[in-house]
Design an enzyme around this catalytic site. Structure first.
Site, PDB file in Angstrom:
ATOM      1  N   PRO A  60       0.838  -1.206   0.000  1.00 35.95           N
ATOM      2  CA  PRO A  60       0.000   0.000   0.000  1.00 35.95           C
ATOM      3  C   PRO A  60       0.867   1.249   0.000  1.00 35.95           C
ATOM      4  O   PRO A  60       2.027   1.199   0.457  1.00 35.95           O
ATOM      5  CB  PRO A  60      -0.811  -0.114   1.299  1.00 35.95           C
ATOM      6  CG  PRO A  60      -0.080  -1.073   2.161  1.00 35.95           C
ATOM      7  CD  PRO A  60       0.790  -1.931   1.278  1.00 35.95           C
ATOM      8  N   TYR A 109     -15.589 -12.543 -17.126  1.00 43.40           N
ATOM      9  CA  TYR A 109     -15.685 -13.141 -15.790  1.00 43.40           C
ATOM     10  C   TYR A 109     -17.127 -13.073 -15.297  1.00 43.40           C
ATOM     11  O   TYR A 109     -17.867 -12.152 -15.643  1.00 43.40           O
ATOM     12  CB  TYR A 109     -14.747 -12.413 -14.819  1.00 43.40           C
ATOM     13  CG  TYR A 109     -13.287 -12.618 -15.177  1.00 43.40           C
ATOM     14  CD1 TYR A 109     -12.750 -13.897 -15.231  1.00 43.40           C
ATOM     15  CD2 TYR A 109     -12.451 -11.540 -15.474  1.00 43.40           C
ATOM     16  CE1 TYR A 109     -11.410 -14.103 -15.564  1.00 43.40           C
ATOM     17  CE2 TYR A 109     -11.121 -11.733 -15.822  1.00 43.40           C
ATOM     18  CZ  TYR A 109     -10.612 -13.014 -15.862  1.00 43.40           C
ATOM     19  OH  TYR A 109      -9.299 -13.213 -16.206  1.00 43.40           O
ATOM     20  N   HIS A 110     -17.508 -14.053 -14.481  1.00 47.08           N
ATOM     21  CA  HIS A 110     -18.886 -14.128 -13.983  1.00 47.08           C
ATOM     22  C   HIS A 110     -18.900 -14.192 -12.466  1.00 47.08           C
ATOM     23  O   HIS A 110     -18.046 -14.844 -11.857  1.00 47.08           O
ATOM     24  CB  HIS A 110     -19.568 -15.374 -14.541  1.00 47.08           C
ATOM     25  CG  HIS A 110     -19.816 -15.279 -16.017  1.00 47.08           C
ATOM     26  ND1 HIS A 110     -20.903 -14.628 -16.550  1.00 47.08           N
ATOM     27  CD2 HIS A 110     -19.089 -15.708 -17.075  1.00 47.08           C
ATOM     28  CE1 HIS A 110     -20.849 -14.684 -17.878  1.00 47.08           C
ATOM     29  NE2 HIS A 110     -19.746 -15.330 -18.227  1.00 47.08           N
ATOM     30  N   HIS A 167      -9.426 -20.150  -3.952  1.00 41.73           N
ATOM     31  CA  HIS A 167      -8.988 -18.801  -3.594  1.00 41.73           C
ATOM     32  C   HIS A 167      -9.825 -17.797  -4.382  1.00 41.73           C
ATOM     33  O   HIS A 167      -9.912 -17.875  -5.610  1.00 41.73           O
ATOM     34  CB  HIS A 167      -7.498 -18.603  -3.909  1.00 41.73           C
ATOM     35  CG  HIS A 167      -6.610 -19.315  -2.938  1.00 41.73           C
ATOM     36  ND1 HIS A 167      -5.397 -19.865  -3.296  1.00 41.73           N
ATOM     37  CD2 HIS A 167      -6.776 -19.555  -1.603  1.00 41.73           C
ATOM     38  CE1 HIS A 167      -4.854 -20.415  -2.208  1.00 41.73           C
ATOM     39  NE2 HIS A 167      -5.669 -20.241  -1.182  1.00 41.73           N
ATOM     40  N   GLU A 170      -8.783 -15.427  -7.632  1.00 38.53           N
ATOM     41  CA  GLU A 170      -8.178 -16.063  -8.812  1.00 38.53           C
ATOM     42  C   GLU A 170      -9.258 -16.350  -9.855  1.00 38.53           C
ATOM     43  O   GLU A 170      -9.624 -17.482 -10.126  1.00 38.53           O
ATOM     44  CB  GLU A 170      -7.421 -17.319  -8.338  1.00 38.53           C
ATOM     45  CG  GLU A 170      -6.317 -16.932  -7.353  1.00 38.53           C
ATOM     46  CD  GLU A 170      -5.751 -18.093  -6.541  1.00 38.53           C
ATOM     47  OE1 GLU A 170      -6.070 -19.252  -6.836  1.00 38.53           O
ATOM     48  OE2 GLU A 170      -4.969 -17.815  -5.603  1.00 38.53           O
ATOM     49  N   ARG A 227      -8.744 -13.274  -0.719  1.00 33.25           N
ATOM     50  CA  ARG A 227      -8.242 -14.620  -1.052  1.00 33.25           C
ATOM     51  C   ARG A 227      -8.963 -15.725  -0.268  1.00 33.25           C
ATOM     52  O   ARG A 227      -9.249 -16.794  -0.787  1.00 33.25           O
ATOM     53  CB  ARG A 227      -6.738 -14.635  -0.718  1.00 33.25           C
ATOM     54  CG  ARG A 227      -6.092 -16.002  -0.556  1.00 33.25           C
ATOM     55  CD  ARG A 227      -4.655 -15.813  -0.091  1.00 33.25           C
ATOM     56  NE  ARG A 227      -4.017 -17.048   0.311  1.00 33.25           N
ATOM     57  CZ  ARG A 227      -3.295 -17.827  -0.500  1.00 33.25           C
ATOM     58  NH1 ARG A 227      -3.158 -17.515  -1.766  1.00 33.25           N
ATOM     59  NH2 ARG A 227      -2.715 -18.913  -0.034  1.00 33.25           N
ATOM     60  N   HIS A 299      -5.818 -22.939  -9.631  1.00 30.38           N
ATOM     61  CA  HIS A 299      -5.502 -21.631  -9.036  1.00 30.38           C
ATOM     62  C   HIS A 299      -4.921 -20.719 -10.118  1.00 30.38           C
ATOM     63  O   HIS A 299      -4.684 -21.127 -11.242  1.00 30.38           O
ATOM     64  CB  HIS A 299      -4.396 -21.778  -7.981  1.00 30.38           C
ATOM     65  CG  HIS A 299      -4.774 -22.510  -6.743  1.00 30.38           C
ATOM     66  ND1 HIS A 299      -4.783 -21.922  -5.514  1.00 30.38           N
ATOM     67  CD2 HIS A 299      -5.132 -23.810  -6.537  1.00 30.38           C
ATOM     68  CE1 HIS A 299      -5.133 -22.810  -4.589  1.00 30.38           C
ATOM     69  NE2 HIS A 299      -5.344 -23.972  -5.189  1.00 30.38           N
ATOM     70  N   GLU A 374      -1.466 -23.828 -11.323  1.00 31.65           N
ATOM     71  CA  GLU A 374      -1.469 -22.367 -11.320  1.00 31.65           C
ATOM     72  C   GLU A 374      -1.582 -21.918 -12.771  1.00 31.65           C
ATOM     73  O   GLU A 374      -0.685 -22.181 -13.582  1.00 31.65           O
ATOM     74  CB  GLU A 374      -0.162 -21.823 -10.719  1.00 31.65           C
ATOM     75  CG  GLU A 374       0.101 -22.236  -9.272  1.00 31.65           C
ATOM     76  CD  GLU A 374      -0.665 -21.401  -8.248  1.00 31.65           C
ATOM     77  OE1 GLU A 374      -1.429 -20.494  -8.648  1.00 31.65           O
ATOM     78  OE2 GLU A 374      -0.496 -21.669  -7.049  1.00 31.65           O
TER      79      GLU A 374
HETATM   80  O1  0X9 Z   1      -0.345 -20.754  -1.771  1.00 30.46           O
HETATM   81  C1  0X9 Z   1      -1.168 -21.451  -2.352  1.00 30.46           C
HETATM   82  O2  0X9 Z   1      -2.107 -21.992  -1.784  1.00 30.46           O
HETATM   83  C2  0X9 Z   1      -1.026 -21.674  -3.869  1.00 30.46           C
HETATM   84  N1  0X9 Z   1      -0.608 -20.483  -4.547  1.00 30.46           N
HETATM   85  S1  0X9 Z   1      -1.648 -19.259  -4.766  1.00 30.46           S
HETATM   86  O3  0X9 Z   1      -0.951 -18.119  -5.279  1.00 30.46           O
HETATM   87  N2  0X9 Z   1      -2.705 -19.679  -5.858  1.00 30.46           N
HETATM   88  O4  0X9 Z   1      -2.306 -19.011  -3.523  1.00 30.46           O
HETATM   89  C3  0X9 Z   1       0.062 -22.688  -4.126  1.00 30.46           C
HETATM   90  C4  0X9 Z   1      -0.126 -23.984  -3.533  1.00 30.46           C
HETATM   91  C5  0X9 Z   1       0.874 -24.877  -4.157  1.00 30.46           C
HETATM   92  N3  0X9 Z   1       1.493 -25.752  -3.303  1.00 30.46           N
HETATM   93  C6  0X9 Z   1       2.763 -25.651  -2.835  1.00 30.46           C
HETATM   94  N4  0X9 Z   1       3.494 -24.635  -3.067  1.00 30.46           N
HETATM   95  N5  0X9 Z   1       3.209 -26.646  -2.130  1.00 30.46           N
HETATM   96 ZN    ZN Z   2      -4.601 -19.957  -5.147  1.00 30.97          ZN
END
Ligand code: 0X9
Ligand code: ZN
Length: 419
Positions: A60, A109-110, A167, A170, A227, A299, A374
C-alpha cells in the site's frame, strides 16, 4: 440481459468496493535462502500481501517508502512490477456490459450467481451427460453446487475431480473450469473428438466451479484482492481462513500460519471451514464406491503444475508416475499456444504448504495424480488477468487435461499403494 442487470447492480455495489489506488506490486530478486528469510520478516503485521511468495509483493502507498528502504538496506534488488493495482483492476474487466445474445459468454468473468445459472443451463443442454449435485452450503449459506458429467455405461467407472476458486481472487480459475466443462460436453456431442467420447465413457467427472463462494462473492462486491474464506472464528482478530491450508492431512505444518490476519491462516483446526469439510466428506463418501484417479485444484497465477508433497521437501513414493504424467500434461498445454508451465513437487518448485488440497488428495485419499495447477500468467497481470486471455488459458488447459487423462487411462494402477 442478465449481465445488464448485474452491471446496473454493480453501479451501486461497486461504489462500496475497497480501492487499491496507488498500491504497487514489487518484484524482488530472490537469490538465496537468506533473502527468503529477510522477505518473510517484512510482513510482520500482515499489512502487505504476497501475490506470489517470496517474489511478488503488493504494497500500500503508506508503506512503500518503508518497504523499499528495507529491501535496499538488505541488498535485495527489486523493480516496481505493477505501477497501480487499481488501474489493473479496472482494466481487467471490459467496461461495456455484456449482453448475452447466444447464451453464456465464456470470455468474460462471472459472479457467483451467474455461475450457478450456468451450472443449471449445462444440465438443461446436456441432460443425458450432466447432472447437478450439491456437497452442502458455504459458511454464509451459498450452495456448493457441482456437476457430474460422463457417459452412462451401466458400469462402475473411475472418477476424477476438479474445482475452481478455492482462492477468491483467482477469477480465471472458475472461468477455465467452466470453459473446459463445456468443451468436454460439446466436443463429444458434436462428434468432433473421439478422445473426449472415450474419456467420458471411462470416467465420471465431478466438477465444483466455485469452492469458496463467500470469498468469491466478496471479491466481486467489496475487495477484489480477497483470497480466503469469510469466517470469523472466536478469539481471532481477522476474518478469513485460507481453505488451501485447512485440509485434514498434515494440517498445521510448514507454510501455514497460525495468525488469523495472515493470508495463509490455517484456521483454528483442520476442517474448520465448512466448504473444505463438505468437499472432503463428499470425496471420502464417493471414493467408497469409485476409485478416484485424478484431482486438480485450479488456481492462478504463475503457470505451474504442482504435485505432492507440499508439507515436506521429501518426494512422494509415486513421484515417478506423477512426473511422467505432468510432462505429458504440460507438453500438451505448451503445444496449444506455446505457454510454458513448469512442473514439479510444490514444496520444491514453489514453497511448502501444509493442509493443502493436493496433499490431501494423495495423502488421505491415495489419488495417484493429485495436483495444484497455477494458471496464467507469470506476473504481468497476476490475479488481474484480462478477460481476453480467458480463451487461451482455458483452451491450453483443456488440451493438457485431455492428454493427461488419456495417459492416466493407459497407465495400469500400481498394485501396491505406498500411502
Ligand atoms: O499458496 C497457495 O495456496 C497456492 N498459490 S496461490 O498463489 N494460488 O495461492 C500454491 C499452492 C501450491 N502448493 C505448494 N506450493 N506446495
Ligand atoms: Zn490460489
Amino acid at each position: 440481459m442478465q449481465r445488464l442487470v448485474v452491471f446496473s447492480l454493480c453501479l451501486v455495489a461497486c461504489m462500496a468496493m475497497e480501492s487499491f489506488d496507488g498500491y504497487k506490486v514489487l518484484r524482488m530478486e530472490v537469490t538465496s535462502e537468506e533473502h527468503i528469510e529477510i522477505i518473510s520478516e517484512l510482513d510482520f503485521d500482515h499489512e502487505l500481501d504476497f501475490w506470489d511468495f517470496p517474489r511478488d509483493l503488493m504494497v500500500p502507498p503508506h508503506l512503500l517508502e518503508f518497504v523499499q528502504f528495507y529491501l535496499k538496506s538488505n541488498e535485495i534488488n527489486h523493480v516496481v512490477w505493477i505501477e497501480d493495482v487499481q488501474a489493473k483492476i479496472d482494466a481487467a474487466v471490459s467496461e461495456e456490459p455484456h449482453i448475452d445474445v447466444d447464451g453464456f459468454d465464456y470470455y468474460v468473468y462471472h459472479n457467483y450467481s451467474e455461475i450457478m445459472v450456468w451450472v443449471d443451463s449445462i444440465v438443461e443442454a446436456y441432460p443425458t451427460l450432466a447432472s447437478t449435485f450439491s456437497v452442502g452450503l458455504s459458511h454464509e449459506g451459498r450452495d456448493l453446487k457441482c456437476l457430474k458429467i460422463g457417459i452412462d455405461t451401466g458400469k462402475t467407472k473411475r472418477a476424477i475431480w476438479f474445482n475452481g476458486a478455492i482462492h477468491a481472487r483467482e477469477w480465471v480459475s472458475p472461468a477455465t473450469v467452466m470453459w473446459m466443462t463445456n468443451a468436454l460436453l460439446s466436443n463429444h456431442t458434436t462428434g468432433t473428438d473421439e478422445d473426449v467420447t472415450f474419456l467420458l465413457e471411462s470416467f465420471d467427472m465431478y466438477i465444483l466451479p466455485v469452492m469458496n463462494p463467500d470469498g468469491y462473492e466478496y471479491s466481486w462486491t467489496t475487495n477484489r484482492m480477497w483470497r480466503k474464506t469469510r469466517t470469523h472464528h472466536p478469539g481471532d482478530l481477522c476474518y478469513g481462513t485460507d481453505p488451501n491450508r485447512n485440509f485434514d492431512y498434515m494440517w498445521g505444518g510448514l507454510g501455514a500460519s497460525n495468525v488469523s490476519c495472515a493470508s495463509t491462516y490455517r484456521g483454528p483446526h483442520a476442517l474448520s471451514e465448512v466448504e473444505v469439510k463438505n468437499v472432503v466428506e463428499f470425496i471420502r463418501q464417493q471414493s467408497q464406491s469409485q476409485t478416484f484417479r485424478l484431482f486438480i485444484d485450479y488456481h492462478s497465477y504463475s503457470q505451474m503444475m504442482l504435485s505432492t508433497w507440499g508439507h515436506t521437501y521429501d518426494l512422494p513414493p509415486d513421484y515417478d508416475l506423477m512426473e511422467e504424467h505432468m510432462k505429458i500434461h504440460t507438453e500438451a498445454i505448451h503445444d496449444a499456444f506455446g505457454a510454458n508451465y513448469t512442473y514439479g513437487p510444490g514444496s520444491r518448485i514453489l514453497y511448502p504448504v501444509s493442509g493443502g488440497s493436493r496433499d490431501w488428495g494423495y495423502g488421505d485419499r491415495g489419488i495417484p495424480y493429485s495436483y495444484t495447477i497455477e494458471l496464467r500468467d507469470t506476473g504481468e497481470h497476476g490475479f488481474l488477468l484480462p478477460e481476453d486471455q480467458i480463451y487461451e488459458t482455458a483452451f491450453e488447459n483443456y488440451r493438457g487435461l485431455i492428454a493427461g487423462l488419456l495417459h492416466i487411462e493407459a497407465t495400469p494402477v500400481r498394485a501396491q499403494r505406498h500411502v
